[in-house]
Enzyme design. Sequence first.
Site, PDB file in Angstrom:
ATOM      1  N   ASN A   1       0.817  -1.226   0.000  1.00 51.65           N
ATOM      2  CA  ASN A   1       0.000   0.000   0.000  1.00 51.65           C
ATOM      3  C   ASN A   1       0.847   1.270   0.000  1.00 51.65           C
ATOM      4  OD1 ASN A   1       0.917  -0.261   2.581  1.00 51.65           O
ATOM      5  ND2 ASN A   1      -1.066  -0.696   3.492  1.00 51.65           N
TER       6      ASN A   1
ATOM      7  N   ARG B   1       3.121   6.346  11.969  1.00 50.49           N
ATOM      8  CA  ARG B   1       2.427   5.831  13.146  1.00 50.49           C
ATOM      9  C   ARG B   1       2.264   6.979  14.138  1.00 50.49           C
ATOM     10  NH1 ARG B   1       0.748   2.487  10.383  1.00 50.49           N
ATOM     11  NH2 ARG B   1       1.067   0.239  10.473  1.00 50.49           N
TER      12      ARG B   1
ATOM     13  N   GLN C   1      -5.617   2.955  18.339  1.00 43.57           N
ATOM     14  CA  GLN C   1      -6.681   2.893  17.326  1.00 43.57           C
ATOM     15  C   GLN C   1      -7.699   1.824  17.695  1.00 43.57           C
ATOM     16  OE1 GLN C   1      -3.918   4.488  13.628  1.00 43.57           O
ATOM     17  NE2 GLN C   1      -5.015   2.601  13.388  1.00 43.57           N
TER      18      GLN C   1
ATOM     19  N   HIS D   1      -7.550   6.211  10.146  1.00 38.91           N
ATOM     20  CA  HIS D   1      -6.477   5.472   9.474  1.00 38.91           C
ATOM     21  C   HIS D   1      -7.014   4.758   8.227  1.00 38.91           C
ATOM     22  CE1 HIS D   1      -2.871   2.511  10.070  1.00 38.91           C
ATOM     23  NE2 HIS D   1      -2.893   3.062   8.861  1.00 38.91           N
TER      24      HIS D   1
END
Length: 341
Positions: free
Chosen positions: A117, A239, A268, A292
């Site tokens: 990704n 992050r 998260q 995210h």
Amino acid sequence: MKVLAILYQGGEAATNEPRLLGTVENKLGIQQWLESQGHEFIVSSSKEGPDSDFQKHIVDAEILITTPFHPGYLTRELMEKAKNLKICITAGVGSDHIDLDAAVDHNIQVLEVSGSNVVSVAEHVMMSVLLLVSEIARNAFDLEGKVVGTLGAGRIGYRVLQRLQPFNCKELLYYDYSPLPAAAAESVGARRVEDLKEFVSQCDLVTINCPLHEGTRGLINADLLKHFKKGAWIVNTARGAICDKDAIAAALASGQINGYAGDVWNVQPAPKDHIWRTMKNHLGGGNGMVPHYSGTTLDAQARYANGTKTILENYLQNRPQEPQNIIVGDGRYESKAYGQR
Ligand code: NAI
């Protein structure tokens, strides 16, 4: 064999859109394939606390699949209860939600779908850079003529440098303990700065593209923020915990930084009162935070779902794994990206 996957809920959208592969509903597209071979496949989004599916099923699972978007946090304590666990597969990139040192100690392999990704994230970085720099009226600037630096110049950081090139920035810089090959640095016109304080003091905008590990946790803290150029922008899609959340909010309020954007949070899902949801600069802007999702475009989901299946196939058929996907191999780190050892 028991395979446990902790994924995120896609709800009705996932029922209607089968390409949302990373969801509990669509199960990475591997349910039939795994079950037809007689394996047990448990998929859930329930991941917090002793009654969660994650904690209930981890005790006898052999394979754990997780996603960084809705991370199942595999602590050392949980690993000690996971007596059958042999391999953790991250459907995506970034395995900091697994205690990697504990995985080394317990001989549990950790693999991710490297590269799956990285374009998706680099594109999101560009969007966030433009969003922050070209705010409105009295806080709107051009990207041209600015100094932009990436902290971490791996797959994503390098793609960001490539995408910045046509904007005619004054200079492109990078900070990374692994220097880029000379030809690669030259092709994007990037200069390496070896000292972190010097690096941040030269940048109008810093984009963070390194993994979270013991050497980067809280790296952007109150002390380092003093060395940033006054009014700099920060984009962090790496992050959340690389930045000290309260120090960032304070620097934004004081004007030490002019904007902060990204899609990653220190925990998260982020709690409702997380200060990054509401922090602002003194003009009432400068906040480009989103949930995210940058690395989970439909294109990315196809790639990380495929990559997860390949890693599973290799494991089930006892074939070697692709070296670039191995973070922790047999009792040791195989990747150089999660800290200098
Ligand atoms: P990569 O492994 O290709 O590159 C990481 C680079 O960071 C390496 O060159 C490494 O040497 C460098 N690095 C490590 N520690 C450093 C330090 N202390 N200071 C400076 N540089 C350091 O990884 P890639 O594919 O570029 O991904 C980077 C990170 O981006 C991932 O680990 C993940 O945390 C995050 N990510 C976020 C996504 C999202 O959806 N927001 C999706 C994919 C990745």
